[in-house]
Design an enzyme around this catalytic site. Structure first.
Site, short mmCIF file in Angstrom:
data_model
loop_
_atom_site.label_atom_id
_atom_site.label_comp_id
_atom_site.label_asym_id
_atom_site.label_seq_id
_atom_site.Cartn_x
_atom_site.Cartn_y
_atom_site.Cartn_z
N LYS A 164 44.97 40.77 49.80
CA LYS A 164 44.88 40.77 48.33
C LYS A 164 46.24 41.16 47.79
CE LYS A 164 41.87 42.83 44.78
NZ LYS A 164 40.64 43.60 44.54
N SER A 179 37.22 41.78 41.64
CA SER A 179 38.56 41.29 41.39
C SER A 179 39.18 40.56 42.59
CB SER A 179 39.46 42.45 40.98
OG SER A 179 39.58 43.39 42.02
N SER A 226 34.64 45.10 43.91
CA SER A 226 35.52 43.93 44.00
C SER A 226 35.48 43.20 45.31
CB SER A 226 36.96 44.37 43.76
OG SER A 226 37.19 44.36 42.40
N1 GLN Z 1 34.59 45.10 38.05
C1 GLN Z 1 34.97 46.45 38.35
C2 GLN Z 1 36.12 46.89 37.47
O1 GLN Z 1 36.61 46.09 36.73
C3 GLN Z 1 35.31 46.62 39.79
C4 GLN Z 1 36.60 46.03 40.15
C5 GLN Z 1 37.15 46.56 41.42
O2 GLN Z 1 36.42 46.99 42.31
N2 GLN Z 1 38.46 46.54 41.51
O3 GLN Z 1 36.52 48.02 37.51
#
Ligand code: GLN
Length: 439
Positions: free
Chosen positions: A37, A112, A136
């Site tokens: 990532k 994400s 995510s």
């Molecule tokens: N959707 C969650 C957020 O926006 C989780 C995203 C993540 O785990 N980075 O914080």
């Protein structure tokens, strides 16, 4: 039809699906290929964490999980697309393109780690390093119909990870099969002197291939899209046929997890983002020739996206004198309450089972109509195990309208092996489907 070579699929995944922001110039005959990532640093690749503010930053070192996979014989073939700093559920908040769902390009890959989900789905044998703060890994895994593990907090080193929320971030793995996830998890797990929060806890032995009993919290079954409900119930039926007891229970604290998470995560994120102001970190276009306040504001206004700005405001507000005890400290108490509630469930059941996402992968046109609160609400099933630092896997459990439905299994801290055993067993009973697309 001949099977395309991995490098052809990698190029195809970048060009047609925007799964990668950058790929290797040459592909070598390595033991295996993996991606990271974009918030994981890797020598020679830009690490921009989906943000324009980090444009051009090429770290001179590897994050520990990247280093360990390379040492095990893998080639890092690319960096995957993500929401800016991990802020998002649908991977539409990236400065570097939006990945398209391999099952239907009109739909989101989830976020994400959206690019990681698409790469894992499109490329057989590929292993993608993802990061989860609040879901995510599970989210994209569910929408892209693959397998993903978010380990216990502290199991995998965070050295070389561009932080979102330091008390929540976990590096994990996505792939088409649990066997691959398991193999590479052994490689990346374990203490690291460069990350003082990484732990030396041993892998706990499993009690068997399948758990005796799973708990399904009834609170997790409310507010689901009917297609997800139907797919999930079918999966529960199959699990019961495999000889596992599945019992409905109640976890009343689950409803507080989402608000508590967004307070803690944005509080931590707002301090982490303070460093990007154009002095030591963050792209700057002009010389510092104005008052530093104006200069810093200029850099930040120009390069942060809307969601990053929203989170800086929210997180800063929650930490302010006068509000801290009302929001931040109360959220820490909720986190502890939730840990205790899970522990109670684990006295009688080995794992907690829920769907992963409350709806099928949404269309981009529908995402544009959602409010920020509706988007945050989509994480209500993936946030609880993340908030408590407990390991969890997401697996395809049904197909509805030609799209995958995911289920999520959560176990007690350090019990990843139980989850992976059950995942392998499930794979033997429920054949996964992948979209037939290719270069
Ligand atoms: N959707 C969650 C957020 O926006 C989780 C995203 C993540 O785990 N980075 O914080």
């Amino acid at each position: 039809m001949s099977v395309p070579a991995p490098h052809e699929l990698i190029r195809f995944a970048k060009e047609r699906y925007h799964a990668f922001t950058e790929i290797a110039e040459t592909f070598v005959d390595a033991e295996f290929h993996f991606s990271a990532k974009d918030n994981l640093c890797a020598n020679g690749f830009q690490a921009r964490a989906g943000s324009a503010i980090l444009e051009g930053y090429v770290p001179p070192f590897d994050a520990t999980p990247v280093h360990r996979l390379k040492t095990a014989g893998g080639q890092l073939v690319g960096k995957t697309t993500m929401d800016e700093f991990g802020f998002g559920t649908f991977c539409v908040n990236s400065a570097h393109g939006i990945p398209l769902n391999p099952f239907d390009i009109q739909r989101s890959c989830g976020g994400s780690s959206g690019g990681a989900g698409a790469a894992a789905c499109l490329i057989p044998g590929h292993i993608a390093l993802g990061v989860s703060t609040g879901g995510s890994i599970s989210g994209p895994v569910s929408f892209c119909g693959v397998v993903g593990l978010s380990p216990t907090y502290g199991r995998v080193s965070r050295y070389g990870l561009i932080d979102y929320g330091n008390s929540l971030d976990k590096v994990g793995l996505l792939s088409r099969s649990a066997t691959l996830v398991r193999e590479h998890f052994q490689t990346i797990a374990g203490p690291d002197p460069k990350d003082p929060t990484s732990c030396a806890q041993p892998q706990l032995p499993t009690k068997g291939r399948m758990p005796d009993s799973l708990a399904v919290p009834k609170e997790a079954l409310a507010n689901l899209d009917p297609a997800v409900s139907k797919g999930f119930q079918e999966a529960v039926g199959r699990i019961q046929e495999m000889g596992v007891k599945v019992e409905e229970i109640s976890m009343p604290s689950l409803r507080y997890a989402m608000p508590a998470y967004y307070i803690l995560a944005t509080s931590e994120a707002s301090t982490n983002l303070a460093r990007y102001c154009g002095m030591r970190f963050g792209r700057r276009e002009e010389e510092l020739n104005q008052h530093f306040n104006d200069f810093f504001s200029g850099v930040r206004s120009q390069s942060f996206g809307d969601e990053a700005k929203r989170r800086i405001l929210l997180g800063t507000f929650c930490r302010m004198v006068g509000f801290r005890s009302r929001y931040y400290l109360k959220s820490l108490a909720v986190r502890q309450m939730l840990i205790e509630e899970y522990r109670k469930v684990f006295e009688d059941h080995q794992m907690v089972l829920t769907p992963t996402m409350p709806f099928l992968p949404p269309r981009f046109e529908d995402i544009r109509k959602m409010t920020p609160l509706e988007i945050y609400g989509a994480d209500f099933l993936t946030i609880p195990p993340n908030l408590t630092g407990m390991p969890h896997v997401s697996l395809p459990c049904a197909y509805q309208q030609g799209l995958p439905v995911g289920m999520q299994l959560v176990s007690d801290h350090w019990r990843e092996m139980d989850l992976l055993e059950m995942s392998s067993e499930w794979e033997g009973h429920f054949p996964y489907r992948f979209p037939e697309v290719g270069p």
